[in-house]
Structure formats: C-alpha cells, structure tokens
Write an enzyme that holds these catalytic residues in place. Sequence first.
Site, PDB file in Angstrom:
ATOM      1  N   GLN A   9       0.824  -1.196   0.000  1.00 28.12           N
ATOM      2  CA  GLN A   9       0.000   0.000   0.000  1.00 28.12           C
ATOM      3  C   GLN A   9       0.865   1.255   0.000  1.00 28.12           C
ATOM      4  O   GLN A   9       1.878   1.329   0.690  1.00 28.12           O
ATOM      5  CB  GLN A   9      -0.904  -0.019   1.232  1.00 28.12           C
ATOM      6  N   SER A  87       4.116  -6.437   2.953  1.00 25.82           N
ATOM      7  CA  SER A  87       2.754  -6.390   3.489  1.00 25.82           C
ATOM      8  C   SER A  87       1.759  -6.950   2.467  1.00 25.82           C
ATOM      9  O   SER A  87       1.802  -8.137   2.146  1.00 25.82           O
ATOM     10  CB  SER A  87       2.408  -4.959   3.905  1.00 25.82           C
ATOM     11  N   LEU A  88       0.889  -6.118   1.924  1.00 23.24           N
ATOM     12  CA  LEU A  88      -0.055  -6.527   0.884  1.00 23.24           C
ATOM     13  C   LEU A  88       0.648  -7.278  -0.245  1.00 23.24           C
ATOM     14  O   LEU A  88       0.112  -8.238  -0.815  1.00 23.24           O
ATOM     15  CB  LEU A  88      -0.757  -5.284   0.331  1.00 23.24           C
ATOM     16  N   ARG A 112      -9.359  -8.892   3.038  1.00 20.62           N
ATOM     17  CA  ARG A 112      -8.377  -8.284   3.939  1.00 20.62           C
ATOM     18  C   ARG A 112      -8.579  -6.775   4.009  1.00 20.62           C
ATOM     19  O   ARG A 112      -8.591  -6.175   5.086  1.00 20.62           O
ATOM     20  CB  ARG A 112      -6.967  -8.618   3.434  1.00 20.62           C
ATOM     21  N   HIS A 194      -0.650  -3.532  11.017  1.00 21.01           N
ATOM     22  CA  HIS A 194       0.413  -4.333  11.634  1.00 21.01           C
ATOM     23  C   HIS A 194       0.596  -4.008  13.121  1.00 21.01           C
ATOM     24  O   HIS A 194       1.720  -3.866  13.602  1.00 21.01           O
ATOM     25  CB  HIS A 194       1.735  -4.173  10.860  1.00 21.01           C
ATOM     26  N   GLN A 243       0.664 -11.833   9.957  1.00 21.18           N
ATOM     27  CA  GLN A 243       1.196 -10.577   9.421  1.00 21.18           C
ATOM     28  C   GLN A 243       0.307  -9.375   9.740  1.00 21.18           C
ATOM     29  O   GLN A 243       0.801  -8.252   9.896  1.00 21.18           O
ATOM     30  CB  GLN A 243       1.370 -10.708   7.905  1.00 21.18           C
TER      31      GLN A 243
END
Length: 291
Positions: A9, A87-88, A112, A194, A243
Amino acid sequence: MKALVFPGQGSQFVGMGKELYDSRKDIKDLMESANEILGFDILSVMFNGTDEDLKKTEVTQPSIFIHSVAALKAVNGLGAEMVAGHSLGEFSALVANGVLSFDDGLKLVFERAKAMQEACDANPSSMAAILGLDDAKVEDVCTQIEGIVVPANYNCPGQLVISGETTAVEEACVKLKEAGAKRALLLPVNGAFHSPLMQPAQEKLAAAIEQTKFRKATIPVYQNITTTAVVNPDEIKKNLIAQLTGPVKWTQSVQNMIKDGASKFVEVGPGKTLQGLIKKIDNSVEVASAI
C-alpha cells in the site's frame, strides 16, 4: 540468483495498469476478470479515478494486487528463484510462486482490505515514520509509552514505521525526536496496520484463508513475519494471518534473501519504492523494475 519483490500500500497512482491493459489481450482479459470477481468496476477507478478514490483501503489493496499480477504476466515470471512482498505485496508474491491463483488471491486481498478498513473505523489509530534512529532505540521507546504503539514496518536501516492508538503514536513521536530521531512523521493513513488493533481484521482474514486452496510453492517466499524461506502451504497460511497484527520485517527479509544467494531484485508492480529500500539495505545488489 534473481528475486522478485512486490510492493504494498502506498505505491498506487492514477492511471495505474492502463498501459498493461492496452498491451496484450491476455492481460486485458485477466484485468477485466477482476471487475467480475469484485462486483464493481475497479479498472475505471485505477485508470480514471482520483487520488482520493485510490486511497480508500478497499480500492488501494486490490488495485495494487491487480497491477502487480498483470505486470508479472507481462514478463512471464522472469525465471526467479525466490519471491517476497511488502505487506499486501505478499499476496502477489504467492501468485508468482504458484501458491495462490489470481482469482483466490484477489478475493483474499479484498476481504483483507474490507476487514482492515472496518478495524480502522472502530479505533482512532495511526502510523508514523521514524527516520534516523536505530531499530532497537525505537523499540525501546515504544515500550515506555502508555497505550498501544508498536514497530510496524522495518523498511530499511534508519527507517522504521510505528503503529497504534493515535495518542500513543503522537507521544512516541515526541519521545523519539527527543531521543535523536531526524524526523518523526505522522502518515496519511487512518488506521494502525500491523498492530494489535488489527485483531478483528485478523480473525476475518483467517476465516477466509482457511476456506482458500493454498498449493505448495514452486519457489520459496520470504514472509514478512518469519523473514526466512517458506514453501509449505500450511506455514504460509499461518504467517499470512500473523502478518496483520505483526510487523513487516522487510530489512531482515531482504538480508536473508541476499544471504541465501539473491544478487538481483526485480520489483514487480507499481512504483519503485522497494528498489530504494533494498539499495539502502545493501547497495551491492542490483535492482530493477519488471516493466
């Protein structure tokens, strides 16, 4: 050895994916299938929307995933020996190594994103980038703050993002500047990604992941939570769920990939953010964009 890395992101931009869409019929067909899977015309937002449209989490995350997988298809995988995603971006990496299909990956990314947005709306929370301090010092200061604030993204040496309740993040920024941080910048996000505040989203994502087919990886993925090579689908599932409330250990993941033989990193997806971070982690390696 070559490694493919996939952005997360923040790498979105208006017009993203249009050149890929126009380049080949098979890529156009793949991207158009996303509209059917999601139930709305996400391509029109990607190609013609505003910055504000693209900043909405439930739009941002699937848009970056679609762009990344389309770019992967455009270069036919590039014959890489390992993958990772920030991440993503871990979901795009799992398409690259055969663990997830495009359809299943997109459905999970959308679930998500929606779950994360709901968690953001439920709690006043934020994130901040801390520049110019050792990771250990940032970790230490976070433990001294009342309320929830934790290290969230270990992006590269001297750049660590913290995440948590807004008041706790703001207090931590003050303390970190006093401790010698060059900058402590609140980020333009309305949630604490996170961090433990993502627990409700984690539960929803876990339920969706358990209903999704995960195949054995064709090449290892270096996951954000473990930072080491993983091929077992059950382990990959567990790490993907963890995560959401745990930190993105990007610095450590890249260091382990280099230790295991990676000498060239190719960023697949929008932007060049990861290439910059990787050069700050180890400037001896080669970096490039896939397209």
